[in-house]
Every structure is written in structure tokens, then in C-alpha cells.
Design a protein around this motif. Structure first.
Motif, PDB file in Angstrom:
ATOM      1  N   ASP A  31       0.848  -1.199   0.000  1.00  0.00           N
ATOM      2  CA  ASP A  31       0.000   0.000   0.000  1.00  0.00           C
ATOM      3  C   ASP A  31       0.884   1.249   0.000  1.00  0.00           C
ATOM      4  OD1 ASP A  31      -1.781   2.177   0.883  1.00  0.00           O
ATOM      5  OD2 ASP A  31      -3.218   0.562   1.228  1.00  0.00           O
ATOM      6  N   VAL A  32       0.649   2.113  -0.966  1.00  0.00           N
ATOM      7  CA  VAL A  32       1.499   3.296  -1.114  1.00  0.00           C
ATOM      8  C   VAL A  32       1.403   4.199   0.118  1.00  0.00           C
ATOM      9  CG1 VAL A  32      -0.261   4.681  -2.330  1.00  0.00           C
ATOM     10  CG2 VAL A  32       2.162   5.116  -2.744  1.00  0.00           C
ATOM     11  N   ARG A  33       0.255   4.151   0.790  1.00  0.00           N
ATOM     12  CA  ARG A  33       0.101   4.997   1.988  1.00  0.00           C
ATOM     13  C   ARG A  33       1.004   4.516   3.122  1.00  0.00           C
ATOM     14  NH1 ARG A  33      -6.223   4.337   2.408  1.00  0.00           N
ATOM     15  NH2 ARG A  33      -5.465   2.249   1.937  1.00  0.00           N
ATOM     16  N   TYR A  34       1.224   3.208   3.180  1.00  0.00           N
ATOM     17  CA  TYR A  34       2.129   2.670   4.205  1.00  0.00           C
ATOM     18  C   TYR A  34       3.541   3.223   3.979  1.00  0.00           C
ATOM     19  CZ  TYR A  34       5.322  -0.701   6.342  1.00  0.00           C
ATOM     20  OH  TYR A  34       6.348  -1.275   7.038  1.00  0.00           O
ATOM     21  N   LYS A  35       3.961   3.204   2.708  1.00  0.00           N
ATOM     22  CA  LYS A  35       5.318   3.688   2.406  1.00  0.00           C
ATOM     23  C   LYS A  35       5.462   5.161   2.761  1.00  0.00           C
ATOM     24  CE  LYS A  35       5.550   0.368  -1.282  1.00  0.00           C
ATOM     25  NZ  LYS A  35       5.136   0.164  -2.654  1.00  0.00           N
ATOM     26  N   GLU A  36       4.385   5.888   2.572  1.00  0.00           N
ATOM     27  CA  GLU A  36       4.447   7.319   2.848  1.00  0.00           C
ATOM     28  C   GLU A  36       4.281   7.615   4.337  1.00  0.00           C
ATOM     29  OE1 GLU A  36       2.059  11.285   1.512  1.00  0.00           O
ATOM     30  OE2 GLU A  36       2.095   9.615   0.121  1.00  0.00           O
ATOM     31  N   ALA A  37       3.556   6.748   5.036  1.00  0.00           N
ATOM     32  CA  ALA A  37       3.161   7.065   6.414  1.00  0.00           C
ATOM     33  C   ALA A  37       4.203   6.690   7.465  1.00  0.00           C
ATOM     34  CB  ALA A  37       1.839   6.372   6.745  1.00  0.00           C
ATOM     35  N   LEU A  38       5.042   5.728   7.154  1.00  0.00           N
ATOM     36  CA  LEU A  38       5.929   5.243   8.220  1.00  0.00           C
ATOM     37  C   LEU A  38       7.324   4.980   7.674  1.00  0.00           C
ATOM     38  CD1 LEU A  38       5.890   4.399  11.231  1.00  0.00           C
ATOM     39  CD2 LEU A  38       5.449   2.077  10.471  1.00  0.00           C
ATOM     40  N   THR A  39       8.264   5.790   8.131  1.00  0.00           N
ATOM     41  CA  THR A  39       9.645   5.545   7.726  1.00  0.00           C
ATOM     42  C   THR A  39      10.431   5.012   8.921  1.00  0.00           C
ATOM     43  OG1 THR A  39       9.982   7.916   7.978  1.00  0.00           O
ATOM     44  CG2 THR A  39       9.758   7.094   5.759  1.00  0.00           C
ATOM     45  N   ALA A  40      10.651   5.860   9.890  1.00  0.00           N
ATOM     46  CA  ALA A  40      11.416   5.373  11.047  1.00  0.00           C
ATOM     47  C   ALA A  40      10.863   6.024  12.306  1.00  0.00           C
ATOM     48  CB  ALA A  40      12.892   5.709  10.874  1.00  0.00           C
ATOM     49  N   CYS A  41       9.917   5.363  12.931  1.00  0.00           N
ATOM     50  CA  CYS A  41       9.332   5.888  14.171  1.00  0.00           C
ATOM     51  C   CYS A  41      10.338   5.732  15.303  1.00  0.00           C
ATOM     52  CB  CYS A  41       8.050   5.125  14.489  1.00  0.00           C
ATOM     53  SG  CYS A  41       7.360   5.525  16.101  1.00  0.00           S
ATOM     54  N   MET A  42      10.560   6.809  16.053  1.00  0.00           N
ATOM     55  CA  MET A  42      11.505   6.701  17.177  1.00  0.00           C
ATOM     56  C   MET A  42      10.760   6.646  18.513  1.00  0.00           C
ATOM     57  SD  MET A  42      13.153  10.484  17.244  1.00  0.00           S
ATOM     58  CE  MET A  42      12.188  11.975  17.407  1.00  0.00           C
ATOM     59  N   ASN A  43       9.437   6.420  18.413  1.00  0.00           N
ATOM     60  CA  ASN A  43       8.674   6.124  19.623  1.00  0.00           C
ATOM     61  C   ASN A  43       8.642   7.288  20.615  1.00  0.00           C
ATOM     62  OD1 ASN A  43       7.065   4.262  20.826  1.00  0.00           O
ATOM     63  ND2 ASN A  43       8.671   2.757  21.187  1.00  0.00           N
ATOM     64  N   CYS A  44       8.687   8.504  20.095  1.00  0.00           N
ATOM     65  CA  CYS A  44       8.774   9.658  20.996  1.00  0.00           C
ATOM     66  C   CYS A  44       7.437  10.008  21.654  1.00  0.00           C
ATOM     67  CB  CYS A  44       9.299  10.873  20.247  1.00  0.00           C
ATOM     68  SG  CYS A  44       8.171  11.459  18.955  1.00  0.00           S
ATOM     69  N   GLY A  45       6.328   9.674  20.981  1.00  0.00           N
ATOM     70  CA  GLY A  45       5.006   9.937  21.567  1.00  0.00           C
ATOM     71  C   GLY A  45       4.434  11.312  21.268  1.00  0.00           C
ATOM     72  N   VAL A  46       5.107  12.092  20.414  1.00  0.00           N
ATOM     73  CA  VAL A  46       4.570  13.421  20.084  1.00  0.00           C
ATOM     74  C   VAL A  46       3.199  13.286  19.412  1.00  0.00           C
ATOM     75  CG1 VAL A  46       4.915  15.437  18.594  1.00  0.00           C
ATOM     76  CG2 VAL A  46       6.800  14.572  19.981  1.00  0.00           C
ATOM     77  N   CYS A  47       3.056  12.270  18.559  1.00  0.00           N
ATOM     78  CA  CYS A  47       1.763  12.074  17.875  1.00  0.00           C
ATOM     79  C   CYS A  47       0.646  11.838  18.885  1.00  0.00           C
ATOM     80  CB  CYS A  47       1.846  10.929  16.870  1.00  0.00           C
ATOM     81  SG  CYS A  47       2.467   9.381  17.534  1.00  0.00           S
ATOM     82  N   THR A  48       0.927  11.073  19.912  1.00  0.00           N
ATOM     83  CA  THR A  48      -0.094  10.805  20.934  1.00  0.00           C
ATOM     84  C   THR A  48      -0.394  12.070  21.728  1.00  0.00           C
ATOM     85  OG1 THR A  48       0.605   8.515  21.071  1.00  0.00           O
ATOM     86  CG2 THR A  48      -0.674   9.347  22.919  1.00  0.00           C
ATOM     87  N   ALA A  49       0.639  12.860  21.988  1.00  0.00           N
ATOM     88  CA  ALA A  49       0.445  14.081  22.765  1.00  0.00           C
ATOM     89  C   ALA A  49      -0.444  15.076  22.021  1.00  0.00           C
ATOM     90  CB  ALA A  49       1.800  14.716  23.072  1.00  0.00           C
ATOM     91  N   ILE A  50      -0.336  15.116  20.693  1.00  0.00           N
ATOM     92  CA  ILE A  50      -1.121  16.083  19.918  1.00  0.00           C
ATOM     93  C   ILE A  50      -2.485  15.525  19.522  1.00  0.00           C
ATOM     94  CG2 ILE A  50      -0.225  15.400  17.640  1.00  0.00           C
ATOM     95  CD1 ILE A  50      -0.853  18.993  18.707  1.00  0.00           C
ATOM     96  N   CYS A  51      -2.641  14.220  19.607  1.00  0.00           N
ATOM     97  CA  CYS A  51      -3.830  13.561  19.035  1.00  0.00           C
ATOM     98  C   CYS A  51      -5.103  13.832  19.853  1.00  0.00           C
ATOM     99  CB  CYS A  51      -3.576  12.056  18.986  1.00  0.00           C
ATOM    100  SG  CYS A  51      -5.021  11.130  18.459  1.00  0.00           S
ATOM    101  N   PRO A  52      -6.112  14.451  19.250  1.00  0.00           N
ATOM    102  CA  PRO A  52      -7.354  14.692  19.997  1.00  0.00           C
ATOM    103  C   PRO A  52      -8.092  13.405  20.355  1.00  0.00           C
ATOM    104  CG  PRO A  52      -7.558  15.466  17.713  1.00  0.00           C
ATOM    105  CD  PRO A  52      -6.138  15.026  17.900  1.00  0.00           C
ATOM    106  N   ALA A  53      -7.982  12.395  19.514  1.00  0.00           N
ATOM    107  CA  ALA A  53      -8.669  11.126  19.813  1.00  0.00           C
ATOM    108  C   ALA A  53      -8.057  10.467  21.050  1.00  0.00           C
ATOM    109  CB  ALA A  53      -8.589  10.188  18.610  1.00  0.00           C
ATOM    110  N   ALA A  54      -6.738  10.624  21.206  1.00  0.00           N
ATOM    111  CA  ALA A  54      -6.054   9.989  22.348  1.00  0.00           C
ATOM    112  C   ALA A  54      -6.469  10.624  23.669  1.00  0.00           C
ATOM    113  CB  ALA A  54      -4.547  10.091  22.169  1.00  0.00           C
ATOM    114  N   GLU A  55      -6.988  11.838  23.582  1.00  0.00           N
ATOM    115  CA  GLU A  55      -7.408  12.501  24.805  1.00  0.00           C
ATOM    116  C   GLU A  55      -8.685  11.862  25.351  1.00  0.00           C
ATOM    117  OE1 GLU A  55      -7.206  16.682  24.462  1.00  0.00           O
ATOM    118  OE2 GLU A  55      -8.190  17.029  26.388  1.00  0.00           O
ATOM    119  N   PHE A  56      -9.498  11.343  24.468  1.00  0.00           N
ATOM    120  CA  PHE A  56     -10.796  10.820  24.896  1.00  0.00           C
ATOM    121  C   PHE A  56     -10.861   9.295  24.878  1.00  0.00           C
ATOM    122  CE2 PHE A  56     -11.549  15.127  23.412  1.00  0.00           C
ATOM    123  CZ  PHE A  56     -12.209  15.649  24.506  1.00  0.00           C
ATOM    124  N   TYR A  57     -10.301   8.708  23.821  1.00  0.00           N
ATOM    125  CA  TYR A  57     -10.395   7.250  23.691  1.00  0.00           C
ATOM    126  C   TYR A  57      -9.196   6.553  24.337  1.00  0.00           C
ATOM    127  CZ  TYR A  57     -14.117   7.798  20.206  1.00  0.00           C
ATOM    128  OH  TYR A  57     -15.284   8.100  19.567  1.00  0.00           O
TER     129      TYR A  57
END
Ligand code: SF4
Ligand code: SF4
Length: 232
Positions: free
Chosen positions: A12-38
Motif C-alpha cells: 500500500d502506497v500509503r504505508y510507504k508514505e506514512a511510516l519511515t522510522a518511528c523513534m517512539n517519541c510519543g509526540v503524535c499521541t500528545a497532539i492527538c485529539p482522539a487519544a485525549e478521549f479514547y
């Protein structure tokens, strides 16, 4: 089956674009509005997918968690590695639907309702959302103004500049048969039609567990069921 999951992910081309090298920092979770509620953590999802652990990825496909993302793409703007967790989740959702895992979660089963409303609206009406098909009884979250708008749509739409059901340019216009035929062709050649059939097929199989078939009542049941176990 498990090899197929990894193959589907990687092709899937979106996979190639979406994930290169995650360093597990958690910034995405900190900004994510869904993570605040769910009970939801995009960092963990990226970490699991990056691990290539097919058992854990399969668990994700069966899980509630991949359906919590609101697709706002705030994570894209903040990831220091340029990853896009929200887009990665669209790939997981697609695989879950194509392979039938989605029926194993409460939120996943609701995909039947999305397919039969927004999905079929595109093919049948040329709109994903249109006042004719957003039933106030099914969408109490729209509030009383929505019901009033639907009841008075013919008088109200011209005042808003809309051309309700008219064959001309503008919002809420009638969509011509030629255009609808073209949309159907696009769905056919791009695999959308087959994709919809799979959602119906797997939902129909799952409905048997509830001593039902995947009829309207079943759809409403899965659409409105809420275990109350999704939020923090
Ligand atoms: S912000 Fe980017 S690098 Fe950090 S955990 Fe999320 S996806 Fe990984
Ligand atoms: S796209 Fe999904 S994962 Fe990303 S910030 Fe929005 S809700 Fe969170």
C-alpha cells in the motif's frame, strides 16, 4: 493469511508514505485529539506496525483501537520523523475490512453502517452526505435545528444559495444520470465495488453470531451499540 497481512501492508502506497522510522517519541499521541478521549495511542500503533510482528498487527486488525482515529491528521504536522500515523491507520482499516477482521470489534462492525450510508450515498446520489439521507432519527447529535432544516429545506435552501434538486451548478444540485454512471464505473474499475461486497459478506457472516442476518435492524443495532468501554 498472516503473510498476506504483511504483503498488503507493504504494497500500500500509503504505508510507504506514512511510516519511515518511528523513534517512539510519543509526540503524535500528545497532539492527538482522539487519544485525549479514547483508550487510544497512535505511538503504540506505529511501534507495532514497525516491529513487523504479524501477531500483534493481526491483533490491531481485530481491535477497537484502529477505529478511534478521527483522521484529523494533526499527527502529520508534528511528527519529527515525518511519519503520518493517521494515514497508517487508514491502511490498517482497509486491510481489516478486506480480510474480515473488522467484524470482531464493536467499532469495526459499524463499518457496515458507514458503507450503507456514506459509501452507498456516493454511488446512488453522488454525495457522501446530503440532507435527504442524513435522517434526524439516526443522527440525534445533529440537534433540533437539523430536523427543522430538513422539514423546511425547500424554503431554506435558496436563502442559503443552494439549488436543492435543480439541474444546475451549485450546492445540493441534482446529479445527472451520466455522472452517477461514471461514479459507478470508477468504483467498478478501482475495486470499490468488490470492497463494498466484502464488507457486506463479512458482516453477513458475523450477523449469524447474533442470530440475525445483516438486515437494516442488524445495521442499526451495530451502529448504536455502545459498550461504554471506549473512552478513558
Ligand atoms: S511522533 Fe512520529 S516518531 Fe514520534 S512516536 Fe509518533 S510516529 Fe513515532
Ligand atoms: S489523524 Fe488520527 S492519529 Fe493522527 S492526530 Fe488525528 S486522530 Fe490522532
Amino acid at each position: 493469511m498472516k503473510i498476506e497481512i504483511i504483503e498488503k501492508l507493504k504494497e500500500d502506497v500509503r504505508y510507504k508514505e506514512a511510516l519511515t522510522a518511528c523513534m517512539n517519541c510519543g509526540v503524535c499521541t500528545a497532539i492527538c485529539p482522539a487519544a485525549e478521549f479514547y483508550k487510544y495511542d497512535p505511538r503504540t500503533i506505529c511501534n507495532i506496525v514497525q516491529s513487523n510482528n504479524v501477531d500483534e498487527i493481526e491483533d490491531l486488525l481485530n481491535s477497537e483501537t484502529i477505529w478511534y482515529c478521527g483522521q484529523c491528521m494533526s499527527c502529520k504536522t508534528r511528527c519529527p520523523r515525518g511519519n503520518v500515523p493517521g494515514m497508517l491507520i487508514t491502511v490498517l482499516r482497509k486491510i481489516s475490512q478486506e480480510m474480515g477482521y473488522f467484524v470482531n470489534s464493536e467499532k469495526g462492525r459499524q463499518q457496515l453502517a458507514i458503507k450503507r450510508t456514506v459509501g452507498e450515498n456516493i454511488i446512488n446520489a453522488g454525495y457522501c452526505v446530503h440532507p435527504d439521507i442524513v435522517d434526524p432519527d439516526l443522527h440525534p447529535e445533529q440537534g433540533p435545528v437539523w430536523r427543522w432544516f430538513i422539514n423546511n429545506i425547500k424554503e431554506v435552501s435558496p436563502k442559503m444559495g443552494a439549488v436543492y434538486h435543480q439541474e444546475t451548478a451549485g450546492a445540493l444540485r441534482a446529479i445527472s444520470k451520466d455522472t452517477l454512471d461514471e461514479i459507478k464505473s470508477i468504483f467498478k474499475v478501482t475495486g470499490g465495488e468488490e470492497f463494498y461486497k466484502k464488507i457486506e459478506h463479512f458482516s453477513s457472516e458475523k450477523a449469524k453470531d447474533f442470530q440475525s442476518n445483516a438486515d437494516y435492524d442488524y445495521m442499526i443495532k451495530v451502529y448504536t451499540t455502545d459498550s461504554g468501554d471506549h473512552t478513558r
